[in-house]
Design an enzyme around this catalytic site. Structure first.
Site, short mmCIF file in Angstrom:
data_model
loop_
_atom_site.label_atom_id
_atom_site.label_comp_id
_atom_site.label_asym_id
_atom_site.label_seq_id
_atom_site.Cartn_x
_atom_site.Cartn_y
_atom_site.Cartn_z
CD GLU A 88 48.71 97.18 -38.30
OE1 GLU A 88 48.79 95.97 -38.51
OE2 GLU A 88 49.47 98.02 -38.81
CB CYS A 108 55.36 102.29 -31.11
SG CYS A 108 55.95 101.80 -29.47
CB CYS A 115 58.41 96.05 -33.01
SG CYS A 115 56.66 96.43 -32.96
CD GLU A 161 54.55 100.23 -23.35
OE1 GLU A 161 54.89 99.20 -23.96
OE2 GLU A 161 53.99 100.20 -22.24
CG LEU A 216 61.97 89.04 -20.00
CD1 LEU A 216 62.08 90.27 -19.13
CD2 LEU A 216 61.77 87.80 -19.13
CG ASN A 291 55.02 87.55 -37.94
OD1 ASN A 291 55.34 87.39 -39.12
ND2 ASN A 291 53.78 87.49 -37.52
CB CYS A 334 53.16 94.96 -33.68
SG CYS A 334 52.63 94.14 -32.23
N1 SAH Z 1 54.31 97.97 -26.64
C1 SAH Z 1 53.73 96.82 -26.00
C2 SAH Z 1 52.60 96.27 -26.80
C3 SAH Z 1 53.00 95.54 -28.06
S1 SAH Z 1 52.45 93.94 -27.80
C4 SAH Z 1 54.81 95.81 -25.70
O1 SAH Z 1 55.94 96.05 -26.07
O2 SAH Z 1 54.55 94.84 -25.03
C5 SAH Z 1 53.04 93.03 -29.05
C6 SAH Z 1 54.01 91.93 -28.67
O3 SAH Z 1 54.55 91.41 -29.87
C7 SAH Z 1 55.16 92.44 -27.85
O4 SAH Z 1 55.59 91.43 -26.98
C8 SAH Z 1 56.19 92.71 -28.93
O5 SAH Z 1 57.48 92.74 -28.39
C9 SAH Z 1 55.95 91.55 -29.85
N2 SAH Z 1 56.40 91.73 -31.23
C10 SAH Z 1 56.57 92.86 -31.93
N3 SAH Z 1 56.98 92.60 -33.17
C11 SAH Z 1 57.08 91.27 -33.27
C12 SAH Z 1 57.46 90.38 -34.31
N4 SAH Z 1 57.84 90.83 -35.51
N5 SAH Z 1 57.43 89.06 -34.05
C13 SAH Z 1 57.03 88.59 -32.85
N6 SAH Z 1 56.67 89.37 -31.83
C14 SAH Z 1 56.69 90.70 -32.04
#
Ligand code: SAH
Length: 345
Positions: A88, A108, A115, A161, A216, A291, A334
């Site tokens: 997606e 992932c 996530c 990732e 982070l 989210n 995501c």
């Molecule tokens: N694997 C990479 C790319 C994903 S980016 C990473 O970890 O950075 C997507 C961003 O959204 C990341 O910061 C992830 O931690 C965050 N994320 C994932 N699920 C989420 C959710 N349910 N609510 C808010 N942020 C979320």
């Protein structure tokens, strides 16, 4: 599955066309056609060259299967790959342009507790051409061309990732920024990583000065380990060092993603600790209200708590913004859409 023609750089495509006895200008024609989101069968090339390509390469490796439009105009795309896997992407409209969020893997394996992308693990890596295909398809669907792009900015923040698929992602970035193609400037690209330190350091040497973003989501290693298994491998201090190295090599300030999770990382003590951790660094903090993901037992904070957290950072001299949540009515976060599909909803 056949090979993916969109994986090739322009130079590689030129040698391929030459080996097939095609005229040199055909390489440019094919490269441009693919970047415009065309299938091989749609390219205006001689039938024997087309047949030669179709023998080895997928005609259309990334197809838009469905499009969902949110009330706020955000669009979510469900793509189908040649082997039937689904991924997606999201297109968000901002004042400065349209930002597409792309996936880099099917699923992932990082295992972050909040996530949806990681719910079923990693199925496979996407190839460079498949990641590019997401953008070419959406740019075309939105009426964009190579000169007048409908997709102006790209963020690698979809499922997967990026640094767990390093070679393909770097190859994708080279083709995305290449002249003669979509030619997106590195300044308009953001890559988000959960903090794979060796890859961050390696990427600093690639000469692709994009916006490096690190998820982070915690202020101490101990707390980070509760929601992000990758924290068992790399310490926050190592991540900060790798970020500093990135800045040294590229001159680009870096960004931290911090999703506010109720009862976990969103109290005033966390804001204070985060400010202390980042004080004086050339960075920016992107706050996001978590989210909620149905399958996960974690809640986002309310708006007031998020605003208070933001204010606490700003008052301590940390550059920060609270990101508007977009497309939450269409499963914008995501992996939410794919997860829903896999369950047959
Ligand atoms: N694997 C990479 C790319 C994903 S980016 C990473 O970890 O950075 C997507 C961003 O959204 C990341 O910061 C992830 O931690 C965050 N994320 C994932 N699920 C989420 C959710 N349910 N609510 C808010 N942020 C979320």
């Amino acid at each position: 599955m056949k090979a993916i023609l969109q994986d090739l750089s322009f130079e590689e495509l030129s040698s391929l066309v030459q080996s097939a006895g095609g005229k040199p200008f055909r390489a440019k024609q094919i490269f441009e056609g693919l970047m415009q989101g065309k299938a091989i069968s749609e390219l205006p090339i001689p039938p024997d060259l087309r047949a030669f390509l179709l023998e080895t390469y997928e005609d259309e490796p990334v197809k838009i299967k469905e499009t969902f439009v949110s009330k706020d105009g955000t669009k979510k795309y469900l793509f189908e790959l040649a082997d039937g896997n689904l991924i997606e992407g999201v297109l968000m409209h901002y004042d400065y342009g349209n930002t597409q969020c792309v996936s880099t893997q099917v699923g992932c394996r990082m295992g972050c507790k909040f996530c949806a992308s990681t719910l079923n693990g990693r199925i496979r890596d996407l190839t460079a051409g498949e990641i590019l295909g997401e953008i070419a398809a959406v740019n075309r669907a939105e009426g964009g061309t190579l000169k007048e792009r409908a997709v102006t900015n790209v963020v690698l923040m979809g499922s997967g990732e990026p640094f767990d698929n390093y070679e393909n992602v770097v190859k994708f970035l080279r083709n995305l920024t290449a002249e003669g193609g979509l030619h997106v400037s590195a300044r308009n690209i953001s890559l988000s990583t959960c903090g794979l330190v060796p890859a961050m350091r390696r990427f600093a040497e690639e000469g692709i000065p994009l916006n490096l973003t690190v998820s982070l989501h915690a202020v101490s290693d101990e707390e980070r380990r509760r929601t992000m298994p990758v924290a068992n491998k790399y310490k926050i201090a190592e991540i900060l060092d790798a970020c500093a190295y990135y800045f040294e090599k590229t001159g680009r300030r870096y960004i931290f993603e911090y999703s506010l999770i109720e009862g976990e990382n969103a109290d005033m003590v966390h804001a204070e600790a985060l400010a202390t951790l980042l004080k004086g660094r050339p960075c920016h903090v992107n706050l996001i209200r978590l989210n909620p993901v149905k399958e996960r037992n974690l809640k986002g904070t309310d708006e007031r708590t998020a605003q208070a957290f933001l204010k606490a950072l700003l008052s301590r001299g940390i550059s920060a913004t609270l990101r508007r949540s977009m497309g939450s009515d269409i499963g914008g976060a995501c992996g939410q859409l794919r997860a829903r599909y896999l369950k047959g909803e």
